[in-house]
Design an enzyme around this catalytic site. Structure first.
Site, mmCIF file in Angstrom:
data_model
loop_
_atom_site.group_PDB
_atom_site.id
_atom_site.type_symbol
_atom_site.label_atom_id
_atom_site.label_comp_id
_atom_site.label_asym_id
_atom_site.label_seq_id
_atom_site.Cartn_x
_atom_site.Cartn_y
_atom_site.Cartn_z
ATOM 1 N N ASP A 274 -14.330 -36.876 86.414
ATOM 2 C CA ASP A 274 -12.982 -37.287 86.786
ATOM 3 C C ASP A 274 -12.564 -36.527 88.050
ATOM 4 O O ASP A 274 -13.058 -35.422 88.308
ATOM 5 C CB ASP A 274 -11.974 -36.924 85.678
ATOM 6 N N MET A 275 -11.635 -37.113 88.816
ATOM 7 C CA MET A 275 -11.127 -36.389 89.991
ATOM 8 C C MET A 275 -9.762 -35.804 89.657
ATOM 9 O O MET A 275 -8.917 -36.491 89.084
ATOM 10 C CB MET A 275 -11.034 -37.334 91.193
ATOM 11 N N ARG B 247 -16.023 -44.633 90.251
ATOM 12 C CA ARG B 247 -14.822 -45.246 89.639
ATOM 13 C C ARG B 247 -13.701 -45.102 90.665
ATOM 14 O O ARG B 247 -13.448 -43.993 91.158
ATOM 15 C CB ARG B 247 -14.435 -44.483 88.366
ATOM 16 N N GLY C 69 -4.874 -42.696 91.562
ATOM 17 C CA GLY C 69 -4.617 -41.253 91.638
ATOM 18 C C GLY C 69 -3.403 -40.899 90.809
ATOM 19 O O GLY C 69 -2.382 -41.590 90.869
ATOM 20 N N ALA C 70 -3.520 -39.821 90.025
ATOM 21 C CA ALA C 70 -2.498 -39.515 89.023
ATOM 22 C C ALA C 70 -1.677 -38.252 89.313
ATOM 23 O O ALA C 70 -0.779 -37.928 88.568
ATOM 24 C CB ALA C 70 -3.165 -39.374 87.657
ATOM 25 N N ARG D 4 2.027 -37.210 79.643
ATOM 26 C CA ARG D 4 1.851 -37.855 80.962
ATOM 27 C C ARG D 4 1.894 -39.376 80.831
ATOM 28 O O ARG D 4 2.438 -40.065 81.678
ATOM 29 C CB ARG D 4 0.522 -37.435 81.594
ATOM 30 N N ARG D 5 1.325 -39.908 79.714
ATOM 31 C CA ARG D 5 1.343 -41.363 79.519
ATOM 32 C C ARG D 5 2.773 -41.853 79.281
ATOM 33 O O ARG D 5 3.167 -42.912 79.738
ATOM 34 C CB ARG D 5 0.458 -41.777 78.323
ATOM 35 N N ILE D 6 3.561 -41.058 78.548
ATOM 36 C CA ILE D 6 4.959 -41.439 78.308
ATOM 37 C C ILE D 6 5.741 -41.361 79.630
ATOM 38 O O ILE D 6 6.533 -42.244 79.954
ATOM 39 C CB ILE D 6 5.627 -40.503 77.264
ATOM 40 N N GLU E 274 4.610 -41.711 82.619
ATOM 41 C CA GLU E 274 4.176 -42.776 83.522
ATOM 42 C C GLU E 274 4.989 -44.045 83.260
ATOM 43 O O GLU E 274 5.271 -44.825 84.155
ATOM 44 C CB GLU E 274 2.714 -43.107 83.187
HETATM 45 P P1 FAD Z 1 0.138 -48.823 88.454
HETATM 46 O O1 FAD Z 1 0.593 -49.493 89.716
HETATM 47 O O2 FAD Z 1 0.603 -47.452 88.155
HETATM 48 O O3 FAD Z 1 0.457 -49.729 87.220
HETATM 49 C C1 FAD Z 1 0.208 -51.130 87.201
HETATM 50 C C2 FAD Z 1 0.761 -51.709 85.894
HETATM 51 O O4 FAD Z 1 -0.009 -51.181 84.811
HETATM 52 C C3 FAD Z 1 2.185 -51.268 85.585
HETATM 53 O O5 FAD Z 1 3.110 -52.142 86.107
HETATM 54 C C4 FAD Z 1 2.213 -51.266 84.065
HETATM 55 O O6 FAD Z 1 2.467 -52.581 83.602
HETATM 56 C C5 FAD Z 1 0.797 -50.896 83.694
HETATM 57 N N1 FAD Z 1 0.686 -49.460 83.328
HETATM 58 C C6 FAD Z 1 0.285 -48.432 84.113
HETATM 59 N N2 FAD Z 1 0.272 -47.268 83.421
HETATM 60 C C7 FAD Z 1 0.692 -47.566 82.173
HETATM 61 C C8 FAD Z 1 0.905 -46.816 80.984
HETATM 62 N N3 FAD Z 1 0.684 -45.511 80.922
HETATM 63 N N4 FAD Z 1 1.350 -47.467 79.877
HETATM 64 C C9 FAD Z 1 1.572 -48.814 79.903
HETATM 65 N N5 FAD Z 1 1.391 -49.569 80.996
HETATM 66 C C10 FAD Z 1 0.958 -48.971 82.111
HETATM 67 N N6 FAD Z 1 -6.494 -40.615 87.937
HETATM 68 C C11 FAD Z 1 -7.010 -39.554 88.594
HETATM 69 O O7 FAD Z 1 -6.321 -38.967 89.447
HETATM 70 N N7 FAD Z 1 -8.280 -39.102 88.328
HETATM 71 C C12 FAD Z 1 -9.099 -39.736 87.431
HETATM 72 O O8 FAD Z 1 -10.237 -39.306 87.237
HETATM 73 C C13 FAD Z 1 -8.586 -40.868 86.743
HETATM 74 N N8 FAD Z 1 -9.346 -41.547 85.845
HETATM 75 C C14 FAD Z 1 -8.855 -42.722 85.306
HETATM 76 C C15 FAD Z 1 -9.666 -43.506 84.477
HETATM 77 C C16 FAD Z 1 -9.242 -44.744 84.029
HETATM 78 C C17 FAD Z 1 -10.139 -45.586 83.181
HETATM 79 C C18 FAD Z 1 -7.919 -45.218 84.383
HETATM 80 C C19 FAD Z 1 -7.438 -46.563 83.935
HETATM 81 C C20 FAD Z 1 -7.109 -44.429 85.142
HETATM 82 C C21 FAD Z 1 -7.536 -43.177 85.611
HETATM 83 N N9 FAD Z 1 -6.718 -42.384 86.394
HETATM 84 C C22 FAD Z 1 -7.250 -41.279 87.030
HETATM 85 C C23 FAD Z 1 -5.260 -42.676 86.512
HETATM 86 C C24 FAD Z 1 -4.935 -43.505 87.725
HETATM 87 O O9 FAD Z 1 -5.086 -42.731 88.890
HETATM 88 C C25 FAD Z 1 -3.475 -44.022 87.646
HETATM 89 O O10 FAD Z 1 -2.589 -42.947 87.591
HETATM 90 C C26 FAD Z 1 -3.208 -44.898 86.439
HETATM 91 O O11 FAD Z 1 -4.291 -45.750 86.174
HETATM 92 C C27 FAD Z 1 -1.968 -45.790 86.674
HETATM 93 O O12 FAD Z 1 -2.163 -46.626 87.783
HETATM 94 P P2 FAD Z 1 -2.596 -48.168 87.714
HETATM 95 O O13 FAD Z 1 -3.819 -48.327 88.559
HETATM 96 O O14 FAD Z 1 -2.759 -48.624 86.331
HETATM 97 O O15 FAD Z 1 -1.465 -48.917 88.514
#
Ligand code: FAD
Length: 306
Positions: free
Chosen positions: A131-132, A183, A187-188, A287-289, A291
């Protein structure tokens, strides 16, 4: 940071809330996002996801480890995940965070732990994805990944790249020349303007650019997002460019957009669910809540259902 996100994180940081939720949280609904506290519980959940046609990447929760002992324990626990996957025959690989394996203690110590993990992934014909984390750790993470991929091969070790970073385009170009498995995520972490695009529009645009670059380079690409615009764009892109089905997969988080995950499977796409488990689930859950505060409703609903 939005007001609601900040509010959730502040409430979550309150010691009374932390104590209460840590004790009752899994029953209260955190189990929507976390596959239990033990490896056995997690493997049972992987079996159920596999039955629905989903594959998995398991993640042992835990981050920012500060002692060598904790990092070694985490390493041993991750080795045990590979054994459990092999013994149970489930379809899963493993994702890891370098700060859980001692990156903040020393690069060499972390590399030593990762050598054990990558060797195990290879021995079990499996795969570990790094993971990053936040931007000060990106260069070290890429350096460590390159060392491992040269030794164990791209079939056994992969990396994550974040589309919000300005540097990612040149990283994907360089990593594409090595032919590695990436992958792509948005970015989170909260990053300053001098390293990351501040506007979501630019992050999304760069996401598409990185996916297109890596696929056109003929490299395996995991499109990890819940963003339906990006998913639909990818479907179109792979069709128009004759990208073979075995060169990409979609990835989503356990408990997020469950319907969409299953819909993609029904359409014939490969979908991998990032499935975290372990005792240290509280920071991941909050963090999920944060988001998407509407997620708190699921938690309340499941409380009243029981
Ligand atoms: P967004 O534009 O944030 O969301 C798009 C839509 O998705 C939203 O409108 C909503 O409907 C839905 N959504 C998004 N999040 C949620 C949620 N929590 N609950 C319900 N609905 C939601 N980040 C890193 O920095 N490093 C990593 O190694 C990393 N690994 C990941 C691995 C996976 C498999 C995934 C899916 C994400 C990972 N992430 C990681 C997190 C990523 O960077 C984003 O922060 C996260 O995926 C939210 O962005 P999004 O692409 O879904 O788009």
């Amino acid at each position: 940071m939005s007001f609601s996100r900040k509010a959730v994180l502040t409430i979550a940081g309150n010691p009374l809330v932390t104590r209460f939720v840590s004790k009752y949280g899994l029953k209260l609904g955190a189990s929507r996002f976390v596959a239990g506290e033990t490896l056995d519980e997690a493997v049972d959940i992987v079996k159920k996801l596999n039955e629905e046609g989903l594959v998995v990447t398991l993640d042992l929760l835990g981050e920012s480890v500060t002692t060598e002992e904790e990092a070694r324990q985490a390493t041993d626990a991750i080795l045990a995940i590979f054994d459990a996957i092999a013994q149970s025959g489930v379809h899963s690989n493993v994702s890891v965070k370098l700060t859980q394996l001692g990156l903040d203690i020393s690069y060499d110590f972390c590399l030593e732990n990762m050598h054990r993990i990558a060797a195990k992934a290879k021995e079990k014909s499996n795969f570990v994805r790094i993971d990053m984390e936040d931007s000060p750790r990106v260069q070290q993470t890429i350096d460590l990944f390159k060392t491992l991929v040269n030794e164990y091969g791209k079939e056994h070790v992969g990396l994550v790249i974040q589309s919000y970073l300005y540097r990612s385009e040149s990283d994907v170009k360089e990593l594409g020349e090595m032919g590695v498995n990436l992958r792509i995520v948005k970015g989170a972490y909260k990053e300053p303007k001098d390293v990351a695009f501040p506007d979501k529009k630019d992050v999304d645009e760069n996401y598409l650019k990185l996916v297109a670059m890596h696929l056109k380079n003929g490299c395996y690409t995991a499109i990890a997002t819940h963003d339906e615009n990006i998913i639909n764009w990818t479907k179109q892109f792979v069709k128009e460019n004759n990208i073979p089905d075995d060169l990409y997969e979609f990835q989503m988080l356990y408990g997020v957009r469950n319907g969409l995950q299953r819909q993609l499977v029904a359409e014939g796409y490969k979908v991998r669910v990032y499935t975290p488990f372990g005792k240290d689930w509280y920071p991941y859950f909050t963090r999920r809540i944060a988001e998407r505060p509407a997620n708190a409703l699921f938690v309340l609903k499941s409380f009243f259902k029981d």
